[in-house]
Scaffold this active site. Structure first.
Site, short mmCIF file in Angstrom:
data_model
loop_
_atom_site.label_atom_id
_atom_site.label_comp_id
_atom_site.label_asym_id
_atom_site.label_seq_id
_atom_site.Cartn_x
_atom_site.Cartn_y
_atom_site.Cartn_z
N ASP A 103 0.84 -1.20 0.00
CA ASP A 103 0.00 0.00 0.00
C ASP A 103 0.88 1.25 0.00
O ASP A 103 2.04 1.19 0.42
CB ASP A 103 -0.86 0.04 1.27
CG ASP A 103 -2.02 -0.95 1.25
OD1 ASP A 103 -2.24 -1.60 0.22
OD2 ASP A 103 -2.69 -1.07 2.29
N ARG B 198 -1.44 -0.73 -8.42
CA ARG B 198 -2.82 -0.41 -8.03
C ARG B 198 -2.93 1.11 -8.06
O ARG B 198 -2.15 1.79 -7.39
CB ARG B 198 -3.15 -0.92 -6.63
CG ARG B 198 -4.51 -0.39 -6.14
CD ARG B 198 -4.69 -0.52 -4.64
NE ARG B 198 -4.73 -1.88 -4.20
CZ ARG B 198 -4.36 -2.26 -2.97
NH1 ARG B 198 -3.89 -1.37 -2.11
NH2 ARG B 198 -4.43 -3.51 -2.62
P1 FDA Z 1 -14.43 9.16 -4.48
O1 FDA Z 1 -13.89 9.53 -3.14
O2 FDA Z 1 -14.64 10.24 -5.48
O3 FDA Z 1 -15.76 8.35 -4.24
C1 FDA Z 1 -16.60 7.93 -5.30
C2 FDA Z 1 -17.85 7.30 -4.70
O4 FDA Z 1 -17.48 6.10 -4.00
C3 FDA Z 1 -18.56 8.15 -3.64
O5 FDA Z 1 -19.46 9.06 -4.22
C4 FDA Z 1 -19.24 7.09 -2.81
O6 FDA Z 1 -20.40 6.63 -3.44
C5 FDA Z 1 -18.23 5.96 -2.81
N1 FDA Z 1 -17.31 6.03 -1.65
C6 FDA Z 1 -16.00 6.37 -1.68
N2 FDA Z 1 -15.47 6.29 -0.45
C7 FDA Z 1 -16.45 5.88 0.38
C8 FDA Z 1 -16.52 5.59 1.77
N3 FDA Z 1 -15.45 5.72 2.56
N4 FDA Z 1 -17.71 5.20 2.29
C9 FDA Z 1 -18.80 5.05 1.50
N5 FDA Z 1 -18.79 5.29 0.17
C10 FDA Z 1 -17.64 5.71 -0.39
N6 FDA Z 1 -5.38 5.11 -0.60
C11 FDA Z 1 -4.07 5.35 -0.35
O7 FDA Z 1 -3.70 6.50 -0.14
N7 FDA Z 1 -3.19 4.30 -0.34
C12 FDA Z 1 -3.54 3.02 -0.60
O8 FDA Z 1 -2.71 2.13 -0.60
C13 FDA Z 1 -4.92 2.76 -0.89
N8 FDA Z 1 -5.36 1.50 -1.18
C14 FDA Z 1 -6.65 1.31 -1.62
C15 FDA Z 1 -7.07 0.05 -2.06
C16 FDA Z 1 -8.32 -0.10 -2.62
C17 FDA Z 1 -8.73 -1.45 -3.13
C18 FDA Z 1 -9.20 1.02 -2.71
C19 FDA Z 1 -10.57 0.90 -3.34
C20 FDA Z 1 -8.83 2.23 -2.23
C21 FDA Z 1 -7.56 2.41 -1.66
N9 FDA Z 1 -7.15 3.63 -1.16
C22 FDA Z 1 -5.82 3.85 -0.87
C23 FDA Z 1 -8.17 4.70 -0.88
C24 FDA Z 1 -8.32 5.67 -2.03
O9 FDA Z 1 -7.18 6.47 -2.16
C25 FDA Z 1 -9.56 6.59 -1.84
O10 FDA Z 1 -9.40 7.33 -0.68
C26 FDA Z 1 -10.89 5.86 -1.78
O11 FDA Z 1 -10.93 4.77 -2.64
C27 FDA Z 1 -12.06 6.79 -2.15
O12 FDA Z 1 -11.89 7.28 -3.45
P2 FDA Z 1 -12.74 6.81 -4.72
O13 FDA Z 1 -11.77 6.48 -5.79
O14 FDA Z 1 -13.67 5.71 -4.37
O15 FDA Z 1 -13.50 8.11 -5.19
#
Ligand code: FDA
Length: 319
Positions: free
Chosen positions: A130, A181
């Site tokens: 990560d 990733r």
């Molecule tokens: P965005 O924040 O724009 O959200 C899009 C939509 O997703 C929202 O409108 C909502 O519907 C849904 N959603 C997102 N987050 C939610 C929550 N917490 N609760 C409920 N609904 C939610 N970061 C990092 O800095 N280092 C890492 O190693 C990782 N590893 C990682 C692994 C995996 C498999 C994932 C999916 C994510 C990570 N992350 C991470 C976290 C990532 O950086 C980010 O903070 C979250 O995925 C939220 O961003 P989205 O891309 O979902 O978009």
């Protein structure tokens, strides 16, 4: 504003003491964390696998401060690999370098990382490192390169689209055929290193996803492995439907087969979307955290979506 506040709380010892002391805390945390024990995570993985979804297990923990804690965490991750092997679930592991000694001594960290990837290789499994905050971006990339240089190619990394440097990093990593990733990034970063506006983070995500997709075609990178343990090179970690749709279009235009790119999401978030993508034939992997060290992970999930805070407050008043 709220995002910054929760990210601050994720590091505040006083807040950790209060929140972890709440008797009803687990009821809230369990939306995002599969349980406190490895068996809970294996059970969650079996449920996901039954829906055609692969898993990455995360034994929660970060910022360990003593060599003993770092070694204990290393042992716990090795136990997770053994648990995967024994149960036969379609899963690999995700780890944080600060969990295994990065903040104590990089030499200790590389020793522990090597022990983990070496054990994973014996079991024909994969380790995802990560990405944490920008103070450790370079050293995280360096340490992953160091273990790969020792001949361990069963290790991948995470890149965050909010960092200005990421395009350069992604281009180099793709040329080295490192599994990436791609996520947006979950930490509080200054405008000197990261895009302050969400619009720009999203734009950067689409651009980096396209570079990964085109790189996977150019280098004929492998598809997801039949046992679900090894991901394809592009691992697109997001719940953002627009980013997912953009990536699907980019993959189609580049003629990348569906199995050569995977969508990754977090346990408890957008289960509908996870199942929909799996039904469409895309490899999907869910990040399944478990363990007692859930506090900072939970706070980052609250920071990402203010609506989660109202969910927590309504639970508090319903007590
Ligand atoms: P965005 O924040 O724009 O959200 C899009 C939509 O997703 C929202 O409108 C909502 O519907 C849904 N959603 C997102 N987050 C939610 C929550 N917490 N609760 C409920 N609904 C939610 N970061 C990092 O800095 N280092 C890492 O190693 C990782 N590893 C990682 C692994 C995996 C498999 C994932 C999916 C994510 C990570 N992350 C991470 C976290 C990532 O950086 C980010 O903070 C979250 O995925 C939220 O961003 P989205 O891309 O979902 O978009």
């Amino acid at each position: 504003m709220l995002r910054s506040f929760f990210i601050y709380l994720s590091k505040a010892a006083w807040a950790r003491k209060i929140v972890t002391g709440w008797s009803f805390a687990w009821r809230m945390v369990s939306r995002f964390v599969s349980g406190e024990k490895l068996e809970d995570a294996i059970q969650a993985a079996q449920t996901m696998n039954a829906k055609g979804i692969n898993v990455s297990l995360d034994h929660l923990g970060e910022q360990t401060t003593t060599p003993e804690q770092a070694r204990q965490s290393t042992g716990d991750i090795i136990a997770a690999l053994d648990g995967i092997q024994k149960s036969g679930v379609r899963a690999n592991v995700s780890i944080k370098l600060s969990q295994i000694g990065l903040v104590i001594d990089p030499a200790l960290c590389i020793e522990n990382l090597t022990a983990i990837v070496s054990h994973a290789r014996q079991l024909n499994n994969f380790v995802r490192v990560d990405m944490e905050d920008s103070t450790v971006t370079q050293v995280t990339i360096d340490l992953v390169r160091q273990v790969r240089a020792k001949g361990f190619d069963n290790v991948g990394i995470v890149i965050q689209s909010y960092l200005y440097r990421s395009e350069d990093d992604v281009r180099k990593l793709v040329d080295e055929c490192v599994f990436v990733r791609l996520c947006k990034g979950a930490y509080k970063e200054p405008a000197s290193v990261a895009f302050p506006r969400k619009k720009d983070v999203d734009k950067s995500y689409d651009r980096l996803a396209q570079i990964l997709i085109e790189g996977a075609v150019k280098h004929s990178c492998p598809k997801v492995s039949p046992d679900g343990r090894f991901p394809p090179l592009p691992g697109l970690a997001t719940h953002d439907v627009r980013r997912i749709e953009q990536a699907k279009v980019a993959a189609k235009e580049a003629s990348l087969p569906k199995e050569a790119m995977e969508f990754q999401m977090l346990y408890g978030i957008r289960r509908d979307l996870q199942e929909q993508l799996a039904a469409e034939g895309y490899p999907v992997r869910v990040y399944v955290p478990y363990g007692t060290e859930w506090y900072p992970y939970f706070m980052r999930r609250l920071a990402e979506r203010p609506a989660n805070v109202w969910f927590i407050l309504s639970n508090f008043f319903r007590r």
